[in-house]
Structures are given as C-alpha cells and as structure tokens.
Design a protein around this motif. Structure first.
Motif, PDB file in Angstrom:
ATOM      1  N   GLY A 169       1.587   1.607  -9.954  1.00  0.00           N
ATOM      2  CA  GLY A 169       1.188   2.980  -9.641  1.00  0.00           C
ATOM      3  C   GLY A 169       1.302   3.905 -10.832  1.00  0.00           C
ATOM      4  O   GLY A 169       0.974   5.087 -10.744  1.00  0.00           O
ATOM      5  N   PHE A 170       1.754   3.400 -11.967  1.00  0.00           N
ATOM      6  CA  PHE A 170       1.835   4.158 -13.219  1.00  0.00           C
ATOM      7  C   PHE A 170       1.750   3.150 -14.358  1.00  0.00           C
ATOM      8  O   PHE A 170       2.024   1.954 -14.192  1.00  0.00           O
ATOM      9  CB  PHE A 170       3.133   4.971 -13.311  1.00  0.00           C
ATOM     10  N   ALA A 171       1.335   3.619 -15.523  1.00  0.00           N
ATOM     11  CA  ALA A 171       1.140   2.736 -16.666  1.00  0.00           C
ATOM     12  C   ALA A 171       2.475   2.287 -17.246  1.00  0.00           C
ATOM     13  O   ALA A 171       3.437   3.055 -17.294  1.00  0.00           O
ATOM     14  CB  ALA A 171       0.312   3.438 -17.737  1.00  0.00           C
ATOM     15  N   VAL A 172       2.520   1.032 -17.654  1.00  0.00           N
ATOM     16  CA  VAL A 172       3.668   0.466 -18.350  1.00  0.00           C
ATOM     17  C   VAL A 172       3.126  -0.298 -19.548  1.00  0.00           C
ATOM     18  O   VAL A 172       2.086  -0.957 -19.445  1.00  0.00           O
ATOM     19  CB  VAL A 172       4.473  -0.496 -17.430  1.00  0.00           C
TER      20      VAL A 172
ATOM     21  N   THR B 162      -4.170  -3.480 -20.241  1.00  0.00           N
ATOM     22  CA  THR B 162      -3.023  -3.826 -19.400  1.00  0.00           C
ATOM     23  C   THR B 162      -2.350  -2.592 -18.794  1.00  0.00           C
ATOM     24  O   THR B 162      -1.908  -2.631 -17.645  1.00  0.00           O
ATOM     25  CB  THR B 162      -1.983  -4.674 -20.161  1.00  0.00           C
ATOM     26  N   GLY B 163      -2.257  -1.507 -19.554  1.00  0.00           N
ATOM     27  CA  GLY B 163      -1.663  -0.290 -19.003  1.00  0.00           C
ATOM     28  C   GLY B 163      -2.397   0.215 -17.770  1.00  0.00           C
ATOM     29  O   GLY B 163      -1.785   0.430 -16.718  1.00  0.00           O
ATOM     30  N   PRO B 164      -3.721   0.397 -17.857  1.00  0.00           N
ATOM     31  CA  PRO B 164      -4.479   0.803 -16.670  1.00  0.00           C
ATOM     32  C   PRO B 164      -4.399  -0.209 -15.534  1.00  0.00           C
ATOM     33  O   PRO B 164      -4.339   0.172 -14.357  1.00  0.00           O
ATOM     34  CB  PRO B 164      -5.906   0.931 -17.202  1.00  0.00           C
ATOM     35  N   PHE B 165      -4.383  -1.511 -15.860  1.00  0.00           N
ATOM     36  CA  PHE B 165      -4.254  -2.540 -14.822  1.00  0.00           C
ATOM     37  C   PHE B 165      -2.926  -2.395 -14.086  1.00  0.00           C
ATOM     38  O   PHE B 165      -2.866  -2.448 -12.846  1.00  0.00           O
ATOM     39  CB  PHE B 165      -4.353  -3.933 -15.448  1.00  0.00           C
ATOM     40  N   VAL B 166      -1.844  -2.211 -14.849  1.00  0.00           N
ATOM     41  CA  VAL B 166      -0.521  -2.059 -14.239  1.00  0.00           C
ATOM     42  C   VAL B 166      -0.496  -0.829 -13.341  1.00  0.00           C
ATOM     43  O   VAL B 166       0.039  -0.870 -12.224  1.00  0.00           O
ATOM     44  CB  VAL B 166       0.554  -1.964 -15.338  1.00  0.00           C
ATOM     45  N   ALA B 167      -1.085   0.266 -13.804  1.00  0.00           N
ATOM     46  CA  ALA B 167      -1.109   1.503 -13.011  1.00  0.00           C
ATOM     47  C   ALA B 167      -1.930   1.332 -11.741  1.00  0.00           C
ATOM     48  O   ALA B 167      -1.556   1.819 -10.670  1.00  0.00           O
ATOM     49  CB  ALA B 167      -1.667   2.649 -13.851  1.00  0.00           C
ATOM     50  N   ARG B 168      -3.025   0.597 -11.856  1.00  0.00           N
ATOM     51  CA  ARG B 168      -3.953   0.444 -10.729  1.00  0.00           C
ATOM     52  C   ARG B 168      -3.513  -0.623  -9.746  1.00  0.00           C
ATOM     53  O   ARG B 168      -3.605  -0.432  -8.520  1.00  0.00           O
ATOM     54  CB  ARG B 168      -5.347   0.097 -11.287  1.00  0.00           C
ATOM     55  N   GLU B 169      -3.014  -1.744 -10.233  1.00  0.00           N
ATOM     56  CA  GLU B 169      -2.775  -2.917  -9.394  1.00  0.00           C
ATOM     57  C   GLU B 169      -1.301  -3.234  -9.122  1.00  0.00           C
ATOM     58  O   GLU B 169      -1.001  -3.967  -8.179  1.00  0.00           O
ATOM     59  CB  GLU B 169      -3.423  -4.154 -10.036  1.00  0.00           C
ATOM     60  N   GLN B 170      -0.400  -2.711  -9.955  1.00  0.00           N
ATOM     61  CA  GLN B 170       0.988  -3.170  -9.841  1.00  0.00           C
ATOM     62  C   GLN B 170       2.003  -2.071  -9.530  1.00  0.00           C
ATOM     63  O   GLN B 170       2.700  -2.138  -8.521  1.00  0.00           O
ATOM     64  CB  GLN B 170       1.400  -3.896 -11.134  1.00  0.00           C
TER      65      GLN B 170
END
Length: 289
Positions: A258-261, A248-256
């Motif tokens: 721009g940084f991991a959450v 989920t962290g990489p997904f958030v950074a990549r798709e949502q």
C-alpha cells in the motif's frame, strides 16, 4: 563481546523485537553474526579516501559527532558490526520471484530494517549500561546521502563497508556483501569507546569471497537482475535505482504494502552466494588436493 552477543541473542529471540511484520510469529531474521575492528584500522581511512574524503566518515569522526565534548583518539574506539541473515522461508519465497520481489522479502526490507534500527539502539543502550559510550552512525542526524566521484550514490557511513573491515564478508559483482552465511542479509554497526583485541581478516582483497575472484565465470547475479544493472563491469547503481523507483517501488505500493518500499534484492537469492561463502568449499578442496 560475549556479554554483548549473549544479550543480542536474547533480544532477537523475542518476537516482539524480531518479527517479519508487527504481530507475526515469523522472525524477520535468523540470529546475527558479529565482528569487530579497531577504530584506527587503516582500512577505514583508505575507504574514506576511496569513496569520498569530503563526506565519508571514519569511526573517529562519527564518534566525535555524537560526543563532541569527549577528547578521544581513534585507537580508543572499536567498530562492532553484525550481519542479520534472511530466514530460509524469506529466501525461498524470493528465489521464486523473477521480475519483482516477493512479499516476504519486501516485509523483511521494510519491517526488518525497523528491527535492525531497534537492534542498533539496543546495542548502544546495552553498552551504555556497562559504562561504554557508543553510537550507531546511520542514526546520527548528520548522516546523509551523497554522490561519490568514483562510485555514484553513496552515504556518510556504509554498513557494508564497516562489516567488511570487521571481517564479516567481501563484496560481490553486484556490490552485495558475501558473508559466511551468504549475501541474503541486512547489516548494522556501532562505534564504541571500547578497545577490543585486533582481528586478522580472513581475506586480503575486497572481493575475495566472490567466485569470480577465484577464476569461476559466475554470472548468476547478472542473470537474476531484471534491470540489467549487473554486468561484467560491475553494479550500475543508477540503473538499479531507476528500476526500483520505476518498477518495484510502484509494484510494492500497488500489490503488496500500500506504499512504496525500496525493495528488490533479486540478485541476493538463487545464486551460489545466497547462503554461504561459495569460495570456502573450493578452498577446502584445494587444500586437500
């Protein structure tokens, strides 16, 4: 408490203080619920011993870190905790998600925690304005994370445990706090040099508001967890963290964002305890029968 809750209500109604993201006209949270407990409530000491006596704080210990020059006793303190309910729009978006969190949920996790942090500071400042010293334990520089021998990942002060002692909710199988407005919430607390009347908790066990505690074989949160981190044995914190770090962290950074959450929370929606205490209706039905 009335003066404080009224001040917080005004604070949270202002979109400058409570927005899903900066400049948004959508609130991050609905109006909070409040609870409180005495600083010398025996449950705080029990939780310290259970989680980690070498690192976990009692309210008195947290207060003394903030005000080392004051000679205080636990009975002179109170813990004030609150629950910030996720909005219907955020919950609906998250309920549609399956493997990764919705954008709304991620924003409520990231920007919403900034709202919660600002609220902690506001409560401390509001009380100080009335001559009442207070501290938000998680904002102390000494606050940190640790490993509990029994439970794995832990911290010096737990907002969820504080809320539990303050009569705001019980723990479910996933470790989420089930409150009167459900499990889709964020939580905060302060310790204040203030004596409030004691409150009798409406439960006598830590998991009383989970359906499984009343004999229902509920597996909703298990089914919602894409990491398989929730089982009959409870919540596997390591598996949960690994999924957030790896998926989920990489997904958030990549798709949502721009940084991991550290965003996931799928187990908090599309479950019977999403927006209510699911045992309350059963209790009312049992009393009628």
């Amino acid at each position: 408490m009335h003066r404080l809750t009224a001040a917080v209500s005004t604070f949270m109604a202002d979109r400058r203080h409570n927005a899903l993201f900066p400049g948004s006209d959508q609130p991050a949270f609905d109006q909070p619920l409040f609870g409180h407990a005495r600083g010398d409530d025996p449950l705080f000491a029990w939780i310290k011993q259970d989680i980690g006596p070498e690192f976990f704080w009692t309210p008195h210990e947290a207060y003394q870190m903030a005000f080392p020059e004051e000679a205080t006793q636990p009975e002179e303190l109170s813990v004030i905790a609150w629950v910030l309910p996720q909005t219907a729009a955020t919950r609906a978006a998250q309920a549609r998600a399956t493997q990764t969190p919705s954008l709304e949920w991620t924003m409520a996790r990231h920007h919403g925690e900034a709202v919660n942090e600002a609220l902690r500071r506001f409560v401390v400042e509001h009380l100080a304005g009335r001559g009442i010293a207070a501290v938000a334990p998680v904002l102390l520089p000494q606050w940190g994370r640790a490993l509990s021998t029994r439970y794995g990942f832990a911290s010096s002060w737990s907002e969820r445990h504080a809320a539990h002692v303050c009569s705001l909710g019980c723990f479910g199988l996933s470790d989420g706090l089930i409150t009167a407005v459900g499990k889709a919430v964020r939580v905060g607390s302060v310790v204040a040099r203030l004596v409030l009347p004691p409150v009798v908790r409406p439960y006598d066990r830590h998991d009383a508001w989970c359906l499984r505690a009343v004999g229902v074989d509920c597996r909703a949160c298990m089914k919602r967890c894409p990491a398989g981190a929730i089982t009959e044995a409870g919540h596997d914190k390591a598996a949960c963290k690994a999924y957030i770090r790896g998926v989920t962290g990489p997904f958030v950074a990549r798709e949502q964002m721009g940084f991991a959450v550290s965003s996931c929370g799928l187990c908090q929606t599309k479950v019977p305890c999403e927006m209510t205490n699911p045992t309350a209706k059963r209790s009312r039905r049992a009393r009628r029968e």
